[in-house]
Every structure is written in C-alpha cells, then in structure tokens.
Design an enzyme around this catalytic site. Structure first.
Site, PDB file in Angstrom:
ATOM      1  N   GLY A  89      34.450  12.946   7.036  1.00 22.26           N
ATOM      2  CA  GLY A  89      34.265  11.646   7.678  1.00 22.26           C
ATOM      3  C   GLY A  89      34.656  10.577   6.676  1.00 22.26           C
ATOM      4  N   SER A 121      36.614  17.916   3.175  1.00 16.73           N
ATOM      5  CA  SER A 121      37.173  16.557   3.139  1.00 16.73           C
ATOM      6  C   SER A 121      36.242  15.624   2.345  1.00 16.73           C
ATOM      7  CB  SER A 121      37.421  16.101   4.571  1.00 16.73           C
ATOM      8  OG  SER A 121      38.177  14.928   4.599  1.00 16.73           O
ATOM      9  N   ALA A 122      35.582  14.663   2.965  1.00 17.58           N
ATOM     10  CA  ALA A 122      34.654  13.791   2.222  1.00 17.58           C
ATOM     11  C   ALA A 122      33.592  14.627   1.497  1.00 17.58           C
ATOM     12  CB  ALA A 122      33.984  12.798   3.165  1.00 17.58           C
ATOM     13  N   HIS A 158      43.315  16.651   2.191  1.00 15.61           N
ATOM     14  CA  HIS A 158      44.411  16.368   3.148  1.00 15.61           C
ATOM     15  C   HIS A 158      45.666  15.945   2.384  1.00 15.61           C
ATOM     16  CE1 HIS A 158      41.387  16.277   6.406  1.00 15.61           C
ATOM     17  NE2 HIS A 158      40.700  15.404   5.699  1.00 15.61           N
ATOM     18  N   GLU A 193      46.127  20.824   3.453  1.00 14.96           N
ATOM     19  CA  GLU A 193      45.321  21.433   4.513  1.00 14.96           C
ATOM     20  C   GLU A 193      45.610  22.934   4.570  1.00 14.96           C
ATOM     21  OE1 GLU A 193      45.749  19.163   8.107  1.00 14.96           O
ATOM     22  OE2 GLU A 193      44.700  17.454   7.230  1.00 14.96           O
TER      23      GLU A 193
END
Lengths: 230, 230
Positions: A89, A121-122, A158, A193
């Site tokens: 997020g 991710s985050a 990413h 990714e």
C-alpha cells in the site's frame, strides 16, 4: 531471522499471493496464527477489508489471521504473536502509523528473535534500512523515515526497467535510485516483480524468477541471478 | 502575483524550456536578471552545472541568471532579486534545502509582492499547499512537507494517464492521488506535460495544449480545457 521481503503481493493475471504459496508454507511451518499489519491501506481501503483479503488467502494454507488494528494493546499483540505479515500500500502511511504507535522497534525485536515475517511492497520497504527508496507518494508526513533494518540495505520494490518508447519526461526508476545514492551511502536492491529477498539466519539471498538489479554508491548498477547471496 | 507553474521544463524531443519561451518573455517583461534556485539537482547534478543550463536558455531572451547557491546571504539575495526560477529535480531535496536555509517563507513573501516566478516540476510542487503530491523518491527527510501555497491547491506534475498495456503491479498515478485524498482534503491538479498553471493577480488558469485532470475529495476526477479558471 526467518523472513521474506517480496517485491509484490500479486503477479499480473494471478491471484493474491498465489506465486509465493510454496514459500509461505515453508516460512510459516509450525505456525497456526499470524498478525496481519494492514496500515499501508492500498487505495485507501479499510483495515477490516484489507485484513479479510489476507484471511481469504491464508485460510488456504491453514493459517489464521488477526489484524493488528483489532488489538487495543498493539505492543502486547506483537509481543505475543507467532509471526507477521505486512501488506503493501502506501509506505508513508505505514511508516507513520508504526512510528506513532511505537511499533517499529517492537516489531523489529520480535522478528530478530526468530518469529517469521513476510513483507510485500511497502511491507518490504520497512525491512530495509530506511524508506527512502519507496516508490510511493508522500501523502502523509512520518516522524522519521527510519525502518527495521532486517537486512543491511534498502529495497526498491516493483523495480521497473526504463522503457525507451515512453515520450515522457518523468524520471526513470534508475535515475531516482542514482539520485538517492548522491545523498546516501546505502546499497539498494531493485526487486523486479516475481522476486523476493529470503533471509534464514544470517544468510540473505535473492530469490524468484528474475535477475535482481543492485545499486551501490560509486559503482555501475549490476545484475545478480536468483539464489545469489547478498 | 505573476507566476507560471509548469508540469515539465522540457517536452519530448525539444530543447530545454523551448515550448515556454513566448510565455517567459511575457512573464519576465521588464526584468533584466533573475535568481535561479538549483537545489532540486536533477540526477544529482551540481548547482553550478544546473545554473549554467538555465543561463544558456535565458541568455536567448536577454535575461541574466544568478544561482542562489552563489550568495553567502541567501535571504538578502532573495529579497533583492527582480524575479525567480526554480528548476525541477528531486522535490524532497529542494524542500529540505529551502526549509533548512529559512528560504521557503522569504521566497513566498517576495513572490506575493509581485516578483515574477517560474517553477518547473519540483519547482511547481513548491508552489502548491504542500509537497504531498510529488512523484519523487524521498531520498532525504525534509523538516516539513509544507510549501509556499501560491495557489490554493496541490500540483501533480508530469501527470500520466494509466497505461492498460502495462503488466506491472505498481500503482497508477490516479490511484496514488486518490490515496492522497483519503488522508487530505486539498484539491489536486494533475498537470500533463505541455501544460502549466498561470496566475496573474488573483486569476488562476490552466494553460497549454492538453486537458488538465482535477481531483477533489468525494468527487470523481474531471477534466478541464486550457484557459479554465481554477
């Protein structure tokens, strides 16, 4: 330590966390319940909805999920947990919330005492030294950019190669990371990714299907194969 | 006020600031010298090299350039200047430097007293309420995200429409701005390359060749034509 820091939760055209399923079965071996940290709120979705999404996946590998937002005493909840998963997020929102609740250090200590951790991710950015190589928009102002330093480098999730066909003057990812290195002397791991960082004990490796691009101050960027020790 | 806040300095395939040349002749009418603010340092380039780049362009419209880094007393330099230009680069580095040198407020006051101002990219972000809608990587930690609020909204420069062909799980620009609106109630102007904001006195308009995309809390995003008053 026993951790996975993944570039993304979801590969194009696939279901949530599907590509990591065999790895997650190993990561959480012997664990019956983990705490989900929903504070990054992708697209501004609620803590409840985001936790439900994690629940739906983890029920397929027989792991129960509790959302950290559900606990009144969140420090105690982290200290009592068997393991953790921090979803993706907005990294600014995630880091601000963890610092304000006094959870960044507590979470770090629990992960350093061998409780399994998955970040996507985050959730991977916060496993790095600091969040200064996130791709996210600074929608809130965190009291600090410092993170857990579960690995001795920063992560750029990413990671995206420059597209020579784009007629647009925004900076490429590589340009941004090189700008970071003019101001900081911290290694940056550009995780495409499909890739993740695996740490078991003191051994830190790149894993997944793609090459990983590494950026260091004063060196040209270089690529390493899956399975390379960092 | 008499200002231009542009999405980008350079259109694809063109020379630096070339597309804005007729506008800049009008903006700086009667002005013989302006101060260039090089602190955003695109690609980490030096203050000297960046100032030379601005000099090369502005000599073509008979305006002399002094780099703000050249002055020992920078507050006095801003107060004595005839006008300003802040170049693009990294917004975090620009905002950190301006706050640390005590220049954000001084620059604002000088622009509010009718000295002409041009900002491009990061230099436009600082004309907004705050820098929370920059696209840049947070390579340094500024003491505040607050900016000059020369206009009553935030700017997202280099605004980019979603590309449905990209098989990548990073957020689109629209998703990021919508996340911003879950945490802030400030209008966001998505400035596509080729567009700029023009403020003359109290009249604020969108200008350029493209539609401009506006985001407000609780509304669907909408497009406005060049020349629309905001």
């Amino acid at each position: 330590m026993n951790i996975i820091l993944a570039s993304t939760s979801t590969l194009f055209g696939e279901q949530y966390l599907e590509y990591l399923k065999p790895e997650l079965i190993k990561l959480y071996e012997g664990i019956t319940e983990i705490i989900f940290i929903p504070f990054a709120r992708p697209g501004g979705m609620s803590h409840e909805d985001y936790t439900q999404k994690a629940k739906d996946f983890f029920s397929s590998i027989n792991i129960n999920i509790k959302g950290l937002h559900e606990f009144e005493d969140k420090v105690e909840a982290v200290n009592s947990a068997q393991g953790f998963f921090t979803g993706g997020g907005n990294t600014f929102l995630l880091v601000k919330t963890l610092h304000e609740l006094g959870l960044m250090k507590v979470l770090k200590e629990n992960i350093e005492s061998e409780k399994p951790y998955l970040g996507c991710s985050a959730g991977s950015n916060i496993g790095g030294v600091n969040m200064k190589t996130t791709n996210d928009m600074p929608i809130v102002y965190p009291p600090s950019f410092d993170c857990m330093e579960l690995v001795p480098f920063n992560i750029n999730p990413h990671y995206l190669d420059p597209n020579p066909e784009i007629k647009h003057n925004g900076e490429t990812r590589e340009t941004r990371i090189k700008e970071f290195l003019t101001q900081n002397d911290i290694k940056v791991v550009g995780l495409r990714e499909g890739n993740w960082i695996r740490r078991i004990g003191n051994r830190v490796t790149t894993e997944g299907t793609e090459l990983t691009r590494i950026f260091e101050k004063g060196k040209d960027p270089y690529e390493v194969d899956p399975g390379t020790e960092l």
